[in-house]
Motif scaffolding. Structure first.
Motif, PDB file in Angstrom:
ATOM      1  N   THR A   1      11.273   3.640  -0.612  1.00 34.74           N
ATOM      2  CA  THR A   1      10.833   5.047  -0.768  1.00 34.74           C
ATOM      3  C   THR A   1      11.691   6.270  -0.161  1.00 34.74           C
ATOM      4  OG1 THR A   1       9.073   6.592  -0.606  1.00 34.74           O
ATOM      5  CG2 THR A   1       9.058   4.773   1.092  1.00 34.74           C
ATOM      6  N   ALA A   2      11.500   7.250  -0.877  1.00 37.81           N
ATOM      7  CA  ALA A   2      12.246   8.441  -0.095  1.00 37.81           C
ATOM      8  C   ALA A   2      11.493   8.890   1.089  1.00 37.81           C
ATOM      9  CB  ALA A   2      12.160   9.647  -1.086  1.00 37.81           C
ATOM     10  N   ALA A   3      10.251   8.221   1.322  1.00 33.74           N
ATOM     11  CA  ALA A   3       9.562   8.693   2.376  1.00 33.74           C
ATOM     12  C   ALA A   3      10.123   8.116   3.628  1.00 33.74           C
ATOM     13  CB  ALA A   3       7.981   8.229   2.386  1.00 33.74           C
TER      14      ALA A   3
ATOM     15  N   LYS B   1       0.813  -0.970   0.077  1.00 42.11           N
ATOM     16  CA  LYS B   1      -0.102  -0.188   0.045  1.00 42.11           C
ATOM     17  C   LYS B   1       1.069   1.295  -0.055  1.00 42.11           C
ATOM     18  CE  LYS B   1      -3.984  -0.129   1.748  1.00 42.11           C
ATOM     19  NZ  LYS B   1      -4.780  -0.392   0.679  1.00 42.11           N
ATOM     20  N   SER B   2       0.385   2.288  -0.605  1.00 44.68           N
ATOM     21  CA  SER B   2       1.576   3.292  -1.001  1.00 44.68           C
ATOM     22  C   SER B   2       0.975   5.006  -0.791  1.00 44.68           C
ATOM     23  CB  SER B   2       2.102   3.043  -2.370  1.00 44.68           C
ATOM     24  OG  SER B   2       1.211   3.167  -3.251  1.00 44.68           O
ATOM     25  N   VAL B   3      -0.198   5.030  -0.235  1.00 44.21           N
ATOM     26  CA  VAL B   3      -0.828   6.345  -0.052  1.00 44.21           C
ATOM     27  C   VAL B   3      -0.519   7.079   1.180  1.00 44.21           C
ATOM     28  CG1 VAL B   3      -2.861   7.708  -0.484  1.00 44.21           C
ATOM     29  CG2 VAL B   3      -2.505   5.785  -1.803  1.00 44.21           C
TER      30      VAL B   3
ATOM     31  N   PHE C   1      12.246   8.404  -5.467  1.00 43.66           N
ATOM     32  CA  PHE C   1      11.593   9.628  -5.271  1.00 43.66           C
ATOM     33  C   PHE C   1      10.461   9.680  -6.261  1.00 43.66           C
ATOM     34  CE2 PHE C   1      14.653  11.670  -2.316  1.00 43.66           C
ATOM     35  CZ  PHE C   1      15.381  10.652  -2.198  1.00 43.66           C
ATOM     36  N   ASN C   2      10.173  10.807  -6.820  1.00 37.23           N
ATOM     37  CA  ASN C   2       8.734  10.868  -7.339  1.00 37.23           C
ATOM     38  C   ASN C   2       8.797  10.220  -8.854  1.00 37.23           C
ATOM     39  OD1 ASN C   2       8.898  12.645  -5.281  1.00 37.23           O
ATOM     40  ND2 ASN C   2       6.781  13.129  -5.806  1.00 37.23           N
ATOM     41  N   VAL C   3       8.051   9.198  -9.101  1.00 31.66           N
ATOM     42  CA  VAL C   3       8.250   8.310 -10.317  1.00 31.66           C
ATOM     43  C   VAL C   3       6.886   8.939 -11.242  1.00 31.66           C
ATOM     44  CG1 VAL C   3       8.023   5.985 -11.494  1.00 31.66           C
ATOM     45  CG2 VAL C   3       8.774   6.355  -8.840  1.00 31.66           C
TER      46      VAL C   3
END
Ligand code: UFG
Length: 318
Positions: free
Chosen positions: A114-116, A73-75, A166-168
């Protein structure tokens, strides 16, 4: 190689599966279709519909040389409201997968991190040695998996790679971003350009950045996919490595919107909105390590190329 791609019916997983097939690998996709789409599984891949709890059965009946693990899950916002979903799916699901791989003796795994995991950076560009202080359960769940992989490699000899995206952005052929609830900047801006939304809310214009809007490091999904193949080849038994995966260049929300206007030739009305909770002002990757170790360079570094490929996908497939 014979490879299992978890989450291979999703945006990034399907593009990586496509690259693997084109490189001559045999691919099995395992995806529960909770956010993915059966028609996004590339032709030539075997498709097994199921969650990560089905991984044991899948790896028990075929000898796999490796796994590329995207199912998650990725939101970010959802993870704040329903953290349990992120611990169950991302951490619990990966634990089930690792148990299955250990039992079956699957030697290598490439993980979609993820960068997160870094949270608010102290220094930009962000290197792999930066402090990891995630600001939301999504980032925390991915960081937990990175730590699980390090111990799995050390104790049981798995060869593991964590790629921190980062942002794909962008699309390849018929494989692009298709989310039921879209939260990402480029797809939303393209929906506005296509006349499917009235305007784009710009979340915050008072950040300490050149034009006041947030700066992000956008990477083309095609470049991202190529890095996965290099990471897979380099995975060595007992070793866990972490790589940032970005362009190394930042674009502001305003610059992205301008690129969408230029590429589409359409107006993109915007409105000012408050800052979105948890958004750092600037997230830009240092991509020095991956460039050096894998001789990898982004071949589509221009934001216009990413927007233009995503626009073609929006028009043809959405
Ligand atoms: N934005 C807007 N309006 C929108 C949507 C986004 O202004 O309608 C802004 C955001 O506030 C942010 C930028 O556009 O400043 C990019 O937002 P995205 O939602 O497209 O991407 P994020 O940078 O928030 O998220 C990405 C990944 C996450 C990952 C995160 C790492 O999508 O999975 O980077 O911090 F966790």
């Amino acid at each position: 190689m014979r490879l299992l791609v978890t989450g291979g019916a999703g945006y990034i997983g399907s593009v990586v599966a496509l690259h693997l097939l084109r490189a001559g690998h045999e691919v099995t996709v395992l995806d529960d279709l909770s956010t993915g789409h059966a028609d996004a599984v590339p032709d030539g891949a075997e498709f097994v519909e199921g969650g990560l709890d089905a991984a044991g059965a899948v790896v028990g009946r075929t000898t796999f040389d490796g796994v590329l693990h995207f199912a998650a899950k990725s939101v970010v916002g959802e993870s704040v409201e329903h953290p349990e979903r992120y611990w169950h799916n991302n951490v619990g699901g990966t634990m089930a997968l690792l148990d299955a791989l250990r039992t079956a003796g699957v030697p290598r795994l490439v993980f979609s991190s993820t960068a997160a995991t870094y949270g608010q950076p102290e220094e930009v560009p962000i290197t792999e040695t930066a402090a990891t202080r995630p600001t939301n359960p999504y980032g925390a769940s991915k960081l937990t998996v990175d730590l699980m992989l390090a111990s799995e490699a050390a104790a049981h000899g798995l060869g593991a790679m964590s790629l921190r995206y980062f942002n794909v952005a962008g699309a390849v052929d018929r494989y692009g971003e298709r989310h039921a609830t879209e939260t990402h900047l480029i797809p939303i801006a393209l929906q506005v350009a296509a006349g499917r939304r009235d305007s784009l809310a710009v979340y915050g214009e008072d950040y300490p950045t050149p034009d006041g809007t947030c700066v992000r490091d956008y990477i083309h999904v095609d470049d991202l996919a190529r890095a996965h193949l290099a990471a897979l080849d380099a995975a060595a038994p007992g070793e866990h490595r972490v790589y940032n995966l970005g362009n190394g260049a930042g674009f502001s929300v305003r610059q992205v919107v301008e690129a969408v206007r230029e590429v589409t030739g359409q107006p993109v009305p915007t409105s000012s909105a408050p800052r979105r909770a948890g958004d750092p002002a600037t997230l830009v990757a240092s991509s020095a390590k991956i460039r050096e170790d894998f001789d990898w360079v982004p071949v589509h570094p221009a934001i216009e190329d990413m927007v233009s490929d995503a626009w073609r996908f929006t028009q043809e497939y959405l």
